[in-house]
Design an enzyme around this catalytic site. Structure first.
Site, PDB file in Angstrom:
ATOM      1  N   PRO A  81      -6.916  -1.267  -4.602  1.00 34.18           N
ATOM      2  CA  PRO A  81      -5.527  -1.368  -4.117  1.00 34.18           C
ATOM      3  C   PRO A  81      -5.314  -0.603  -2.827  1.00 34.18           C
ATOM      4  CG  PRO A  81      -5.534  -1.135  -6.480  1.00 34.18           C
ATOM      5  CD  PRO A  81      -6.976  -1.013  -6.037  1.00 34.18           C
ATOM      6  N   CYS A  82      -4.697  -1.281  -1.856  1.00 34.43           N
ATOM      7  CA  CYS A  82      -4.650  -0.755  -0.488  1.00 34.43           C
ATOM      8  C   CYS A  82      -3.327  -0.094  -0.126  1.00 34.43           C
ATOM      9  CB  CYS A  82      -4.934  -1.882   0.501  1.00 34.43           C
ATOM     10  SG  CYS A  82      -3.753  -3.253   0.413  1.00 34.43           S
ATOM     11  N   GLN A  83      -2.319  -0.138  -1.004  1.00 38.67           N
ATOM     12  CA  GLN A  83      -1.013   0.420  -0.650  1.00 38.67           C
ATOM     13  C   GLN A  83      -1.078   1.881  -0.199  1.00 38.67           C
ATOM     14  OE1 GLN A  83      -1.696  -1.250  -3.427  1.00 38.67           O
ATOM     15  NE2 GLN A  83      -0.094  -2.715  -3.951  1.00 38.67           N
ATOM     16  N   PHE A  85      -3.038   3.261   1.705  1.00 40.51           N
ATOM     17  CA  PHE A  85      -3.521   3.390   3.073  1.00 40.51           C
ATOM     18  C   PHE A  85      -2.896   2.366   4.020  1.00 40.51           C
ATOM     19  CE2 PHE A  85      -6.749   4.650   0.039  1.00 40.51           C
ATOM     20  CZ  PHE A  85      -6.988   5.965   0.435  1.00 40.51           C
TER      21      PHE A  85
END
Length: 392
Positions: A81-83, A85
């Site tokens: 999950p990229c949220q 960054f």
């Protein structure tokens, strides 16, 4: 070759590794709609060979990998999950509870695959995250050197740095490389920058580098503004505007004698070629997920994607509501939302791939996805090295 996939989402990375020749023994995803998308496509065998996919709706923090054994898998892949960054998120990084990168490291440590592929957002490489990015690389290089119970991540980083500078071999090591890739440079009709971290287990003694770009903006400008081949191919008149706004000087291209070594960037117009004009009252009978949603509007910072360039980066949006990046600008200057099918083409999903959930949910799945073709380019290169090592 055998693999598992973490944080599978709608299946972009999983499809890319699948077409590269990896057989998925397990796909792990916690979101119910994304799992339904995966299960639906497996059940109808939307792509040959995926009927056997085993989809696990699970929190990876509770995963046990004992059933796969150590060193038995060729690949572990996943887009954590990229949220934490993302440029559009709250930028909490290592302090964000959604940071699942430690779980990816745990999977590598426990499974000891011959290789891994991890994907994340461009924001991970920002200056403010530089130390944490190095921390991720070193954890993946030395996955058995675990963070202690009461140890903060900076102290763990310093221990890992000491191991690296000492130069002695540890129980398990990976040769790790990373690179920021623009999907448009690899034939995806979308400017989408993503960081890939790839590692090969040290005992494989494999040399590897990221694939060279196959497409370029210069080649697109050449076809649009020098030869006019782009407009002929689409049967439309060239617009009067200049490519200067793209940062390309025609004078640098006009005297070129040799053909470009790359193909032109693919555009929105290229991507949606062959799709009928969407309607609001019903879905297309020939293409799933191709229904028009009304209400698109442009506002500062959200102006939509021009037809004759790659799309802007598709976004998942706040609370699943797409922003202006998920619109196209029509020839008359008006904007409308991409249909789910059009967005899927921008992410290079096959037309046979169906998306479950409401429109906003399907767009969220697409906004979070890895472009299938970009994943495939990287995965094919990794697979080729592993096969060569096996003598196949």
């Amino acid at each position: 070759m055998e693999s598992i996939e973490l944080f599978t989402g709608a299946g972009g990375l999983a499809l890319g590794t699948h077409v590269a020749g990896f057989h998925h023994r397990g796909l792990y995803e916690w979101d119910a709609d994304a799992c339904e998308t995966l299960r639906r496509n497996a059940s109808i065998e939307a792509l040959p060979g995926i009927r056997a996919w085993r989809v696990h709706q699970a929190d990876v923090r509770l995963n046990s990998y004992a059933i796969f054994g150590q060193g038995q898998l060729d690949l572990v892949a996943g887009g954590a999950p990229c949220q934490p960054f993302s440029l559009g998120g709250k930028h909490q990084a290592q302090d964000d509870s959604r940071n699942m990168i430690p779980e990816f490291v745990r999977a590598v440590r426990e499974l000891r695959p011959r290789a891994f592929i991890m994907e994340n957002v461009k924001g991970l490489t920002r200056q403010s995250f530089r130390n944490y990015f190095e921390y991720i690389r070193l954890q993946l290089t030395y996955p058995t050197i675990k963070k202690k119970r009461d140890e903060d991540w900076l102290s763990h980083l310093h221990r890992l740095e000491a191991v690296k500078t000492r130069g002695r071999r540890t129980e398990l090591e990976y040769n790790v490389v990373s690179e920021l890739l623009n999907a448009a440079d690899y034939g995806v009709p979308q400017v989408r920058q993503r960081v890939f971290i790839v590692g090969f287990r040290a005992d494989t003694e494999l040399e590897w580098h990221f694939p060279e770009p196959t497409h370029s903006l210069d080649a697109l400008v050449w076809e649009q503004h020098i030869t006019g081949e782009y407009w002929k191919r689409h049967g439309v008149r060239p617009p009067p505007d200049s490519p200067a706004r793209l940062g390309v000087k025609l004078s640098d291209l006009e005297n070129r004698d040799e053909p470009f070594p790359t193909k032109p960037w693919r555009t929105v117009r290229d991507a949606i070629l062959g799709l009928p004009e969407p309607r609001t009252d019903r879905e297309s009978s020939d293409f799933s997920n191709h229904r028009l949603n009304l209400g698109a509007r442009a506002y500062p910072g959200h102006t939509g994607s021009p037809l004759d360039l790659p799309a802007k980066t598709l976004k998942a949006g706040v609370h699943g509501v797409p922003g202006g990046e998920n619109m196209m600008v029509l020839p008359d200057g008006k904007v409308r939302y991409f249909t789910v099918r059009e967005a899927a083409r921008l992410q290079t999903f096959p037309d046979s791939w169906r998306f479950e959930g409401a429109w906003s949910e399907a767009m969220r799945q697409l906004g979070n996805a890895v472009p299938v073709e970009l994943a495939a380019v990287v995965a094919r290169s990794v697979a080729a090295k592993l096969r060569a090592r096996n003598g196949h």
